[in-house]
Design an enzyme around this catalytic site. Sequence first.
Site, short mmCIF file in Angstrom:
data_model
loop_
_atom_site.label_atom_id
_atom_site.label_comp_id
_atom_site.label_asym_id
_atom_site.label_seq_id
_atom_site.Cartn_x
_atom_site.Cartn_y
_atom_site.Cartn_z
CD GLU A 174 -3.31 -0.98 0.60
OE1 GLU A 174 -3.82 0.13 0.77
OE2 GLU A 174 -3.88 -1.90 -0.02
CG HIS A 250 -2.89 2.68 4.92
ND1 HIS A 250 -3.73 3.47 4.17
CD2 HIS A 250 -2.69 1.56 4.19
CE1 HIS A 250 -4.03 2.86 3.05
NE2 HIS A 250 -3.42 1.70 3.03
CB CYS A 369 -4.52 10.01 2.99
SG CYS A 369 -4.85 9.09 4.47
O1 SUG Z 1 -7.68 2.91 0.75
N1 SUG Z 1 -10.48 5.01 0.93
C1 SUG Z 1 -9.03 4.85 0.97
C2 SUG Z 1 -8.43 5.83 1.92
C3 SUG Z 1 -6.93 5.82 1.84
C4 SUG Z 1 -6.28 6.65 2.87
N2 SUG Z 1 -4.87 6.59 2.71
C5 SUG Z 1 -3.95 6.57 3.70
N3 SUG Z 1 -4.25 6.30 4.93
N4 SUG Z 1 -2.72 6.76 3.35
C6 SUG Z 1 -8.64 3.42 1.35
O2 SUG Z 1 -9.25 2.85 2.25
C7 SUG Z 1 -12.70 4.65 -0.01
C8 SUG Z 1 -13.15 4.94 -1.41
C9 SUG Z 1 -14.56 4.79 -1.78
O3 SUG Z 1 -15.37 4.23 -1.04
O4 SUG Z 1 -14.80 5.23 -2.94
C10 SUG Z 1 -11.20 4.39 -0.02
O5 SUG Z 1 -10.72 3.70 -0.88
#
Ligand code: SUG
Length: 445
Positions: A174, A250, A369
């Site tokens: 990730e 994460h 993020c």
């Molecule tokens: O991968 N949300 C992302 C959020 C990522 C956050 N990134 C970090 N913490 N670096 C995930 O969970 C939800 C998208 C949706 O429902 O369309 C989503 O993918």
Amino acid sequence: MTVREVNFDGLVGPTHNYSGLAHGNVASMSHEGLVANPREAALQGLEKMKSLMDAGYAQGVLPPQQRPDLGALRELGFAGSDAQVLARAADEAPQVLRAVCSASSMWTANAATVTPSVDAPDGRAHFTPANLQSSFHRYLEPATTGRVLASIFADEARFAHHPVLPATPAFSDEGAANHTRLAGDHGEPGVHLYVYGRQAFGGDGIAPRRYPARQTLEASQAVARQHGLGDAQTVFAQQHPEAIDAGVFHNDVIAVGNGPVLLYHEYAFRDEAGTLDALRERMASPLIPVRVPVEAVSLDDAVASYLFNSQLLSNPDGTMTLVVPGECQEREAVWRCLQDHLLAGHNPISEVVVKDVKQSMRNGGGPACLRLRVALSEAERAALSGRVLLDDALHGELVAWVERHYRDRLAPADLADPALASETLAALDELTGLLRLGSVYPFQR
Ligand code: SUG
């Protein structure tokens, strides 16, 4: 040689919506079905970029991806014109349609893992796009991410691009969200902390039970190997399984580091003391750990406020600024911790800046993020291709571009609208011209 950290923020795409796609991400799960405002989301992101640029930090921008991903729908057997493909998917597989519309590439902390040139044996900066194989909607990102990074960091004498790791659970990757580089300052050789949720081969089997662990030890080791990093430069630490089960999907939801400072929650690492010792053994400058105990901030408060998903930025006078999401102001314990523990404590954090990125936060994406950090020397910054370093002119053009093309209302039911797909393609075609990126999207190839 002046090395500076450049934060490359992901521009929020025109299909930003709340489809609840991310299992284990509490915000995404709880906001499913809400009406999103893609225009506001993109403008909130641009406002954050502009205010950090105005404060003197180097700011870059990365484009969103082509969504809906019609190519993915065709691979899955939906045929006919674009409108027919969308209509059939909406009718027969609405969850698949939602996935191919996600604007998740905005969270560029998951786009790739980056090693600055000062740490790599060949003196180049190294990039590996993350495979994001944990979820279908994010698995669609790395191909375009790789093309975008290769088009910006194009100078082969300075930048090296590696293949995405095999997209299979053993190498679940990730990206930078689980990677922290610690060093006295950005130009000094650094130590790389990779945090993983589970071990695929062997190990003692201790892993989260409720929610998935998205990063494996094997993936982190492979990235470090690709980039040429040795044992003296790397520390691999397991994330606390209880944190993952509380919604910390994460490491950057529970810890943030920059320069010599590591700000972390008591439940960030399974072996807290061992992790700090391993870092201290390897670092040339003293590590400055800033620990937040669970009595001060519970795991629930950490997840709800995204306190640790803040940007920790270095200032020329040696102090640091913490850019926190607005949600931190809404939780009393968190706000108190910021004032009494972090600002008043004996550490370089001297300023807290609050940013409203609520549209992104509802999908589980805070200030940290939204950015991919790349430490670059002056010569490397000068060698970038495209027009991706933010200045007032580019900011103004991007705001006008968003205002021209983005809707201010998008519900999951709107994703089947063929007009949304054509609006998005028109917007992205214009954007690649504006950012001088060449043909990075499938529809342009
Ligand atoms: O991968 N949300 C992302 C959020 C990522 C956050 N990134 C970090 N913490 N670096 C995930 O969970 C939800 C998208 C949706 O429902 O369309 C989503 O993918």
